[in-house]
Design a protein around this motif. Structure first.
Motif, PDB file in Angstrom:
ATOM      1  N   THR A   1       1.314  -0.875   0.153  1.00 46.90           N
ATOM      2  CA  THR A   1      -0.373  -0.010   0.254  1.00 46.90           C
ATOM      3  C   THR A   1       1.019   1.407   0.025  1.00 46.90           C
ATOM      4  O   THR A   1       2.120   1.698  -0.044  1.00 46.90           O
ATOM      5  CB  THR A   1      -1.048  -0.334   1.683  1.00 46.90           C
ATOM      6  OG1 THR A   1      -0.028  -0.098   2.641  1.00 46.90           O
ATOM      7  CG2 THR A   1      -1.685  -1.192   1.183  1.00 46.90           C
ATOM      8  N   ASP A   2      -0.231   2.326   0.185  1.00 42.31           N
ATOM      9  CA  ASP A   2       1.193   3.294   0.337  1.00 42.31           C
ATOM     10  C   ASP A   2       1.833   3.552   1.206  1.00 42.31           C
ATOM     11  O   ASP A   2       1.936   3.763   2.487  1.00 42.31           O
ATOM     12  CB  ASP A   2       0.023   4.718   0.174  1.00 42.31           C
ATOM     13  CG  ASP A   2       0.823   6.288   0.335  1.00 42.31           C
ATOM     14  OD1 ASP A   2       2.082   6.128   0.409  1.00 42.31           O
ATOM     15  OD2 ASP A   2      -0.334   7.179   0.823  1.00 42.31           O
TER      16      ASP A   2
ATOM     17  N   ARG B   1       1.112   5.279   5.049  1.00 46.88           N
ATOM     18  CA  ARG B   1       0.442   4.675   5.897  1.00 46.88           C
ATOM     19  C   ARG B   1       1.227   3.728   6.578  1.00 46.88           C
ATOM     20  O   ARG B   1       0.540   2.607   6.293  1.00 46.88           O
ATOM     21  CB  ARG B   1      -0.850   4.526   5.026  1.00 46.88           C
ATOM     22  CG  ARG B   1      -2.001   5.599   5.250  1.00 46.88           C
ATOM     23  CD  ARG B   1      -3.816   4.522   5.176  1.00 46.88           C
ATOM     24  NE  ARG B   1      -4.022   4.835   6.180  1.00 46.88           N
ATOM     25  CZ  ARG B   1      -5.806   4.277   6.271  1.00 46.88           C
ATOM     26  NH1 ARG B   1      -6.106   3.456   5.098  1.00 46.88           N
ATOM     27  NH2 ARG B   1      -5.998   4.430   6.951  1.00 46.88           N
TER      28      ARG B   1
ATOM     29  N   PRO C   1      -4.298   6.870  -2.235  1.00 46.73           N
ATOM     30  CA  PRO C   1      -4.570   6.625  -3.482  1.00 46.73           C
ATOM     31  C   PRO C   1      -4.140   6.940  -4.560  1.00 46.73           C
ATOM     32  O   PRO C   1      -3.718   5.980  -5.376  1.00 46.73           O
ATOM     33  CB  PRO C   1      -6.592   6.846  -3.385  1.00 46.73           C
ATOM     34  CG  PRO C   1      -6.595   7.508  -2.288  1.00 46.73           C
ATOM     35  CD  PRO C   1      -5.771   8.448  -2.089  1.00 46.73           C
TER      36      PRO C   1
ATOM     37  N   CYS D   1      -1.226   5.039  -3.841  1.00 48.66           N
ATOM     38  CA  CYS D   1      -0.770   2.848  -3.630  1.00 48.66           C
ATOM     39  C   CYS D   1      -1.323   2.051  -4.661  1.00 48.66           C
ATOM     40  O   CYS D   1      -1.958   2.337  -5.382  1.00 48.66           O
ATOM     41  CB  CYS D   1      -2.406   4.000  -2.597  1.00 48.66           C
ATOM     42  SG  CYS D   1      -3.115   1.120  -2.207  1.00 48.66           S
TER      43      CYS D   1
ATOM     44  N   VAL E   1      -2.783  -0.640  -4.584  1.00 46.62           N
ATOM     45  CA  VAL E   1      -4.360  -1.305  -4.404  1.00 46.62           C
ATOM     46  C   VAL E   1      -5.404   0.097  -5.043  1.00 46.62           C
ATOM     47  O   VAL E   1      -6.765   0.254  -5.996  1.00 46.62           O
ATOM     48  CB  VAL E   1      -4.564  -0.648  -2.785  1.00 46.62           C
ATOM     49  CG1 VAL E   1      -5.996  -1.298  -3.111  1.00 46.62           C
ATOM     50  CG2 VAL E   1      -3.955  -2.057  -2.361  1.00 46.62           C
ATOM     51  N   GLY E   2      -4.913   1.865  -4.468  1.00 45.31           N
ATOM     52  CA  GLY E   2      -5.395   2.907  -5.382  1.00 45.31           C
ATOM     53  C   GLY E   2      -5.700   1.928  -6.483  1.00 45.31           C
ATOM     54  O   GLY E   2      -6.786   2.672  -7.561  1.00 45.31           O
TER      55      GLY E   2
ATOM     56  N   VAL F   1     -12.876   5.383  -1.100  1.00 41.44           N
ATOM     57  CA  VAL F   1     -11.793   5.171  -0.767  1.00 41.44           C
ATOM     58  C   VAL F   1     -11.227   6.548  -0.514  1.00 41.44           C
ATOM     59  O   VAL F   1      -9.771   6.630  -0.306  1.00 41.44           O
ATOM     60  CB  VAL F   1     -10.909   4.562  -1.857  1.00 41.44           C
ATOM     61  CG1 VAL F   1      -9.662   4.435  -2.417  1.00 41.44           C
ATOM     62  CG2 VAL F   1     -11.138   2.632  -2.340  1.00 41.44           C
TER      63      VAL F   1
ATOM     64  N   CYS G   1      -9.096   6.978   2.547  1.00 40.14           N
ATOM     65  CA  CYS G   1      -7.973   6.988   3.182  1.00 40.14           C
ATOM     66  C   CYS G   1      -7.371   8.672   3.439  1.00 40.14           C
ATOM     67  O   CYS G   1      -7.077   8.181   4.189  1.00 40.14           O
ATOM     68  CB  CYS G   1      -7.645   6.479   1.197  1.00 40.14           C
ATOM     69  SG  CYS G   1      -5.572   6.533   1.626  1.00 40.14           S
TER      70      CYS G   1
ATOM     71  N   ILE H   1     -11.196   4.734   6.799  1.00 41.06           N
ATOM     72  CA  ILE H   1     -10.878   3.421   6.310  1.00 41.06           C
ATOM     73  C   ILE H   1      -9.598   2.619   6.631  1.00 41.06           C
ATOM     74  O   ILE H   1      -8.495   3.296   7.080  1.00 41.06           O
ATOM     75  CB  ILE H   1     -11.362   3.666   5.532  1.00 41.06           C
ATOM     76  CG1 ILE H   1     -11.083   3.915   4.656  1.00 41.06           C
ATOM     77  CG2 ILE H   1     -12.824   3.517   4.945  1.00 41.06           C
ATOM     78  CD1 ILE H   1     -10.554   3.309   2.532  1.00 41.06           C
ATOM     79  N   GLY H   2      -9.424   1.448   7.392  1.00 36.05           N
ATOM     80  CA  GLY H   2      -8.147   1.193   6.735  1.00 36.05           C
ATOM     81  C   GLY H   2      -8.203   0.101   5.746  1.00 36.05           C
ATOM     82  O   GLY H   2      -8.795  -0.099   4.859  1.00 36.05           O
ATOM     83  N   CYS H   3      -6.221   0.140   5.384  1.00 36.51           N
ATOM     84  CA  CYS H   3      -6.478  -1.092   4.178  1.00 36.51           C
ATOM     85  C   CYS H   3      -6.506  -2.130   3.998  1.00 36.51           C
ATOM     86  O   CYS H   3      -6.768  -2.355   3.201  1.00 36.51           O
ATOM     87  CB  CYS H   3      -4.589  -0.874   4.399  1.00 36.51           C
ATOM     88  SG  CYS H   3      -3.588   0.803   4.130  1.00 36.51           S
TER      89      CYS H   3
ATOM     90  N   CYS I   1     -10.115  -2.329   2.854  1.00 37.15           N
ATOM     91  CA  CYS I   1     -10.350  -1.280   1.150  1.00 37.15           C
ATOM     92  C   CYS I   1      -9.796  -1.972   0.126  1.00 37.15           C
ATOM     93  O   CYS I   1      -9.967  -2.195  -0.876  1.00 37.15           O
ATOM     94  CB  CYS I   1      -8.954  -0.079   1.643  1.00 37.15           C
ATOM     95  SG  CYS I   1      -8.611   0.664  -0.146  1.00 37.15           S
TER      96      CYS I   1
HETATM   97  S1  SF4 Z   1      -7.268   2.855   2.082  1.00 36.78           S
HETATM   98 FE1  SF4 Z   1      -6.576   1.720   0.454  1.00 36.78          FE
HETATM   99  S2  SF4 Z   1      -6.140   3.690  -0.630  1.00 36.78           S
HETATM  100 FE2  SF4 Z   1      -5.469   3.973   0.654  1.00 36.78          FE
HETATM  101  S3  SF4 Z   1      -3.135   3.628   0.953  1.00 36.78           S
HETATM  102 FE3  SF4 Z   1      -4.528   1.914   2.042  1.00 36.78          FE
HETATM  103  S4  SF4 Z   1      -5.109   0.319   0.300  1.00 36.78           S
HETATM  104 FE4  SF4 Z   1      -4.071   2.423  -0.749  1.00 36.78          FE
END
Ligand code: SF4
Length: 286
Positions: free
Chosen positions: A163-164, A167, A176, A179, A181-182, A197, A201, A206-208, A211
């Motif tokens: 992820t980012d 974070r 995002p 990241c 995932v983004g 998201v 984010c 929210i937690g990763c 997401c």
């Molecule tokens: S919340 Fe989603 S977009 Fe943000 S760092 Fe976590 S995985 Fe990546």
């Protein structure tokens, strides 16, 4: 691979799908193009260096590996393609193909004619698909979600996705746009999820894991109908082989016609039926 294509929705009535080695003209054009391709062009191809650095345990110090982009160029030019649908990392290969086509046309095309069109890269709005480790998704890197992966495997793979890096803790806000995932969300998720998201984010709301669960939902939704379609061919492999055989025959016709032009342009079309080159013209009055 063919089953994956059919599963993804490619229609054999519109797309010619074939086995490259069943069309020997590819190898012939590869050989001829390799004669006019400067070594420096191949050494500069970005994927050459990148793969040499990233793929361990395989001997990549071969001509075949260095010259592979020339084979790709032959694959494209033999069908006189105007456009090639590719990912971002392959754009350099299409550019090399354009240069090889230009060089060939310059050497053999005559002043106003050209043999090969210069193909353009055709990118989708998502030209780069990141793998679970953040590098480009590739089977060779072992970071890919396969089209055949069952749902639990897809979820497990995406759960471990990087992820980012900013974070570190759940309370740290992320972005995002940097990241991987983004990136997957941008490709597979709808507007509503995207809004959640971005909001969640950036505010650490929210937690990763949550997401990644959403991205897995979107990927599974896309893969399910593909896996359903794939079953039809898995249960009856003859159907797939018939598609390949018919496609290979059609490809051989098209490639053969191009090779006739290429040999003629290069002066390689001599043979027993070509009286104009080997023998002096016969005088019918004698
Ligand atoms: S919340 Fe989603 S977009 Fe943000 S760092 Fe976590 S995985 Fe990546």
């Amino acid at each position: 691979m063919l089953l994956d294509w059919l599963a993804a929705g490619l229609d054999p009535a519109k797309c010619v799908m074939f086995i490259q080695s069943h069309v020997p003209a590819h190898a012939e054009l590869h050989l001829l193009l390799s004669m006019i391709t400067p070594l420096g062009w191949l050494e500069r191809v970005p994927t050459y260096k990148e793969q040499k650095e990233n793929i361990k345990g395989k001997d990549l110090d071969t001509y075949g590996f260095l010259g592979y982009p020339v084979l790709q160029s032959a694959d494209i030019l033999i069908y006189k393609a105007d456009c090639v649908p590719v990912g971002e990392d392959q754009v350099a290969h299409v550019e090399l193909t354009r240069e090889i086509a230009r060089r060939f046309n310059g050497f053999y095309g005559g002043k106003r004619e050209y043999i090969f069109p210069e193909p353009a890269a055709l990118l989708t709005p998502a030209p780069r698909l990141p793998g679970t480790d953040g590098r480009k998704m590739s089977k060779s890197y072992g970071n890919a979600v396969m089209l055949t992966d069952p749902e639990p495997v897809v979820r497990q793979k995406l759960k471990t996705m990087v992820t980012d890096p900013a974070r570190v803790r759940r309370t740290d806000p992320g972005n995002p746009d940097i990241c991987p995932v983004g990136d997957l969300h941008k490709i597979f998720s709808g507007k509503e999820t995207m809004a959640k998201v971005y909001e969640g984010c950036r505010s650490a709301g929210i937690g990763c894991i949550e997401c990644k669960g959403w991205v897995a939902d979107a990927v599974v939704k896309i893969l399910e109908p593909m896996q359903e379609r794939r079953k039809k061919y898995e249960d009856n492999p003859r159907l797939a082989w018939d598609i390949l055989e018919a496609g290979s025959a059609r490809a051989r016709d098209i490639a053969g016609a191009t090779m006739d032009e290429v040999r003629k342009a290069m002066g390689l079309d001599y043979g027993p039926n070509d009286s104009s080159k080997d023998e002096p013209a016969k005088d019918s009055t004698k």
